[in-house]
Design a protein around this motif. Structure first.
Motif, PDB file in Angstrom:
ATOM      1  N   UNK A   4      -8.139 -18.634  29.694  1.00  0.00           N
ATOM      2  CA  UNK A   4      -9.496 -18.133  29.507  1.00  0.00           C
ATOM      3  C   UNK A   4     -10.451 -19.302  29.676  1.00  0.00           C
ATOM      4  N   UNK A   5     -11.370 -19.177  30.605  1.00  0.00           N
ATOM      5  CA  UNK A   5     -12.265 -20.282  30.933  1.00  0.00           C
ATOM      6  C   UNK A   5     -13.221 -20.638  29.806  1.00  0.00           C
ATOM      7  N   UNK A   6     -13.619 -19.650  29.018  1.00  0.00           N
ATOM      8  CA  UNK A   6     -14.543 -19.904  27.922  1.00  0.00           C
ATOM      9  C   UNK A   6     -13.747 -20.417  26.723  1.00  0.00           C
ATOM     10  N   UNK A   7     -13.459 -21.706  26.711  1.00  0.00           N
ATOM     11  CA  UNK A   7     -12.612 -22.272  25.661  1.00  0.00           C
ATOM     12  C   UNK A   7     -13.300 -22.337  24.310  1.00  0.00           C
ATOM     13  N   UNK A   8     -14.607 -22.070  24.261  1.00  0.00           N
ATOM     14  CA  UNK A   8     -15.315 -22.089  22.983  1.00  0.00           C
ATOM     15  C   UNK A   8     -15.035 -20.829  22.166  1.00  0.00           C
ATOM     16  N   UNK A   9     -14.468 -19.803  22.804  1.00  0.00           N
ATOM     17  CA  UNK A   9     -14.198 -18.528  22.129  1.00  0.00           C
ATOM     18  C   UNK A   9     -12.768 -18.515  21.621  1.00  0.00           C
ATOM     19  N   UNK A  10     -12.588 -18.569  20.308  1.00  0.00           N
ATOM     20  CA  UNK A  10     -11.259 -18.484  19.713  1.00  0.00           C
ATOM     21  C   UNK A  10     -10.971 -17.021  19.431  1.00  0.00           C
ATOM     22  N   UNK A  11     -10.032 -16.442  20.162  1.00  0.00           N
ATOM     23  CA  UNK A  11      -9.762 -15.015  19.987  1.00  0.00           C
ATOM     24  C   UNK A  11      -8.559 -14.753  19.086  1.00  0.00           C
ATOM     25  N   UNK A  12      -7.991 -15.779  18.490  1.00  0.00           N
ATOM     26  CA  UNK A  12      -6.854 -15.576  17.600  1.00  0.00           C
ATOM     27  C   UNK A  12      -5.551 -15.557  18.360  1.00  0.00           C
ATOM     28  N   UNK A  13      -4.564 -14.852  17.820  1.00  0.00           N
ATOM     29  CA  UNK A  13      -3.224 -14.778  18.417  1.00  0.00           C
ATOM     30  C   UNK A  13      -3.062 -13.463  19.157  1.00  0.00           C
ATOM     31  N   UNK A  14      -3.033 -13.483  20.495  1.00  0.00           N
ATOM     32  CA  UNK A  14      -2.869 -12.236  21.257  1.00  0.00           C
ATOM     33  C   UNK A  14      -1.545 -11.561  20.935  1.00  0.00           C
ATOM     34  N   UNK A  15      -1.602 -10.239  20.738  1.00  0.00           N
ATOM     35  CA  UNK A  15      -0.393  -9.483  20.427  1.00  0.00           C
ATOM     36  C   UNK A  15      -0.100  -8.400  21.455  1.00  0.00           C
ATOM     37  N   UNK A  16      -1.100  -8.018  22.255  1.00  0.00           N
ATOM     38  CA  UNK A  16      -0.898  -6.949  23.228  1.00  0.00           C
ATOM     39  C   UNK A  16      -2.019  -7.031  24.260  1.00  0.00           C
ATOM     40  N   UNK A  17      -1.740  -6.593  25.489  1.00  0.00           N
ATOM     41  CA  UNK A  17      -2.816  -6.522  26.475  1.00  0.00           C
ATOM     42  C   UNK A  17      -2.542  -5.413  27.471  1.00  0.00           C
ATOM     43  N   UNK A  18      -3.631  -4.893  28.034  1.00  0.00           N
ATOM     44  CA  UNK A  18      -3.549  -3.912  29.112  1.00  0.00           C
ATOM     45  C   UNK A  18      -4.589  -4.286  30.159  1.00  0.00           C
ATOM     46  N   UNK A  19      -4.311  -3.906  31.398  1.00  0.00           N
ATOM     47  CA  UNK A  19      -5.201  -4.150  32.525  1.00  0.00           C
ATOM     48  C   UNK A  19      -5.883  -2.854  32.904  1.00  0.00           C
ATOM     49  N   UNK A  20      -7.208  -2.896  33.092  1.00  0.00           N
ATOM     50  CA  UNK A  20      -7.977  -1.735  33.536  1.00  0.00           C
ATOM     51  C   UNK A  20      -8.184  -1.858  35.041  1.00  0.00           C
ATOM     52  N   UNK A  21      -7.478  -1.068  35.855  1.00  0.00           N
ATOM     53  CA  UNK A  21      -7.616  -1.195  37.303  1.00  0.00           C
ATOM     54  C   UNK A  21      -8.998  -0.798  37.821  1.00  0.00           C
ATOM     55  N   UNK A  22      -9.733   0.023  37.061  1.00  0.00           N
ATOM     56  CA  UNK A  22     -11.068   0.441  37.500  1.00  0.00           C
ATOM     57  C   UNK A  22     -12.074  -0.698  37.421  1.00  0.00           C
ATOM     58  N   UNK A  23     -12.045  -1.468  36.325  1.00  0.00           N
ATOM     59  CA  UNK A  23     -13.014  -2.549  36.140  1.00  0.00           C
ATOM     60  C   UNK A  23     -12.439  -3.922  36.490  1.00  0.00           C
ATOM     61  N   UNK A  24     -11.106  -4.031  36.484  1.00  0.00           N
ATOM     62  CA  UNK A  24     -10.477  -5.326  36.700  1.00  0.00           C
ATOM     63  C   UNK A  24     -10.403  -6.165  35.435  1.00  0.00           C
ATOM     64  N   UNK A  25     -10.793  -5.585  34.307  1.00  0.00           N
ATOM     65  CA  UNK A  25     -10.799  -6.307  33.033  1.00  0.00           C
ATOM     66  C   UNK A  25      -9.458  -6.190  32.320  1.00  0.00           C
ATOM     67  N   UNK A  26      -9.212  -7.153  31.447  1.00  0.00           N
ATOM     68  CA  UNK A  26      -8.080  -7.112  30.534  1.00  0.00           C
ATOM     69  C   UNK A  26      -8.596  -6.763  29.144  1.00  0.00           C
ATOM     70  N   UNK A  27      -7.858  -5.960  28.409  1.00  0.00           N
ATOM     71  CA  UNK A  27      -8.135  -5.714  27.003  1.00  0.00           C
ATOM     72  C   UNK A  27      -7.018  -6.385  26.227  1.00  0.00           C
ATOM     73  N   UNK A  28      -7.392  -7.259  25.296  1.00  0.00           N
ATOM     74  CA  UNK A  28      -6.430  -8.078  24.568  1.00  0.00           C
ATOM     75  C   UNK A  28      -6.559  -7.790  23.074  1.00  0.00           C
TER      76      UNK A  28
END
Length: 105
Positions: A4-28
Protein backbone atom coordinates in the motif's frame (compact mmCIF):
# COMPACT_ATOMS: atom_id res chain seq x y z
CA UNK A 1 2.66 -9.26 -1.82
CA UNK A 2 0.44 -6.21 -1.59
CA UNK A 3 2.20 -2.91 -1.01
CA UNK A 4 0.00 0.00 0.00
CA UNK A 5 1.61 3.22 -1.16
CA UNK A 6 0.06 5.35 1.57
CA UNK A 7 2.33 4.14 4.37
CA UNK A 8 0.92 6.72 6.78
CA UNK A 9 -2.33 4.72 7.00
CA UNK A 10 -2.11 1.90 9.55
CA UNK A 11 -4.95 -0.46 8.70
CA UNK A 12 -4.16 -3.10 11.33
CA UNK A 13 -3.82 -6.82 10.61
CA UNK A 14 -5.55 -7.86 7.36
CA UNK A 15 -7.69 -10.96 7.80
CA UNK A 16 -9.65 -11.17 4.53
CA UNK A 17 -9.88 -9.47 1.15
CA UNK A 18 -12.00 -9.48 -1.99
CA UNK A 19 -11.50 -7.86 -5.39
CA UNK A 20 -14.29 -5.83 -7.02
CA UNK A 21 -13.94 -6.36 -10.79
CA UNK A 22 -16.33 -3.46 -11.52
CA UNK A 23 -14.28 -0.78 -9.73
CA UNK A 24 -10.89 -2.50 -9.58
CA UNK A 25 -10.79 -1.90 -5.82
CA UNK A 26 -9.85 -4.28 -3.05
CA UNK A 27 -11.90 -4.56 0.14
CA UNK A 28 -9.72 -5.55 3.09
CA UNK A 29 -11.07 -6.73 6.45
CA UNK A 30 -8.69 -5.87 9.27
CA UNK A 31 -8.37 -6.57 12.94
CA UNK A 32 -7.47 -3.50 15.02
CA UNK A 33 -7.20 -2.87 18.77
CA UNK A 34 -9.93 -0.21 18.44
CA UNK A 35 -12.35 -2.55 16.65
CA UNK A 36 -12.36 -4.40 13.34
CA UNK A 37 -12.99 -2.58 10.08
CA UNK A 38 -13.19 -2.87 6.30
CA UNK A 39 -11.00 -0.67 4.13
CA UNK A 40 -11.30 0.10 0.43
CA UNK A 41 -7.99 0.12 -1.45
CA UNK A 42 -7.38 1.40 -4.98
CA UNK A 43 -4.39 -0.71 -6.10
CA UNK A 44 -3.57 1.62 -9.00
CA UNK A 45 -3.09 4.69 -6.79
CA UNK A 46 -2.52 3.16 -3.36
CA UNK A 47 -5.43 5.16 -1.92
CA UNK A 48 -6.72 3.63 1.30
CA UNK A 49 -10.04 4.67 2.86
CA UNK A 50 -12.10 3.41 5.76
CA UNK A 51 -15.22 1.82 4.28
CA UNK A 52 -17.01 0.44 7.35
CA UNK A 53 -16.16 -0.09 11.00
CA UNK A 54 -17.69 -1.02 14.34
CA UNK A 55 -17.23 -4.77 13.94
CA UNK A 56 -16.25 -7.07 16.82
CA UNK A 57 -14.49 -9.96 15.05
CA UNK A 58 -13.83 -10.10 11.31
CA UNK A 59 -12.31 -13.54 11.08
CA UNK A 60 -10.59 -15.17 8.10
CA UNK A 61 -12.79 -15.30 5.00
CA UNK A 62 -15.21 -12.73 6.44
CA UNK A 63 -15.78 -10.92 3.11
CA UNK A 64 -17.66 -11.97 -0.01
CA UNK A 65 -18.61 -9.93 -3.07
CA UNK A 66 -21.67 -10.83 -5.16
CA UNK A 67 -24.06 -8.82 -7.34
CA UNK A 68 -22.45 -5.47 -6.40
CA UNK A 69 -22.97 -6.20 -2.71
CA UNK A 70 -20.30 -6.67 -0.10
CA UNK A 71 -21.23 -9.33 2.45
CA UNK A 72 -19.44 -9.01 5.79
CA UNK A 73 -19.56 -11.76 8.41
CA UNK A 74 -18.94 -10.52 11.95
CA UNK A 75 -18.51 -13.65 14.08
CA UNK A 76 -18.22 -11.48 17.20
CA UNK A 77 -21.78 -10.17 16.79
CA UNK A 78 -22.98 -13.35 15.07
CA UNK A 79 -24.29 -11.32 12.14
CA UNK A 80 -23.95 -11.08 8.37
CA UNK A 81 -24.21 -7.61 6.84
CA UNK A 82 -25.14 -6.77 3.26
CA UNK A 83 -23.62 -3.49 2.05
CA UNK A 84 -24.83 -2.43 -1.43
CA UNK A 85 -21.79 -0.94 -3.17
CA UNK A 86 -23.90 1.43 -5.29
CA UNK A 87 -24.49 3.45 -2.10
CA UNK A 88 -20.80 4.36 -2.37
CA UNK A 89 -20.55 4.71 -6.15
CA UNK A 90 -19.08 8.23 -6.14
CA UNK A 91 -15.79 7.15 -4.62
CA UNK A 92 -14.19 6.71 -1.25
CA UNK A 93 -16.74 7.44 1.46
CA UNK A 94 -16.94 6.21 5.01
CA UNK A 95 -19.42 3.40 5.52
CA UNK A 96 -22.67 4.20 7.30
CA UNK A 97 -23.92 1.48 9.62
CA UNK A 98 -27.47 2.75 8.97
CA UNK A 99 -27.08 1.58 5.35
CA UNK A 100 -26.43 -2.05 6.28
CA UNK A 101 -29.07 -4.78 6.12
CA UNK A 102 -28.71 -7.53 8.73
CA UNK A 103 -29.35 -10.90 7.15
CA UNK A 104 -31.28 -13.45 9.18
CA UNK A 105 -30.69 -17.06 8.27
Amino acid sequence: QMCIRDSSQDIGSPSSLVFDPDSGDLFVATQRPTGDAVYRVDPSTGTVALFADGFVDLDWCSLELADSRLWVTDVGFGRIYEIPLWLFSDGFESGDTGAWSPVTQ
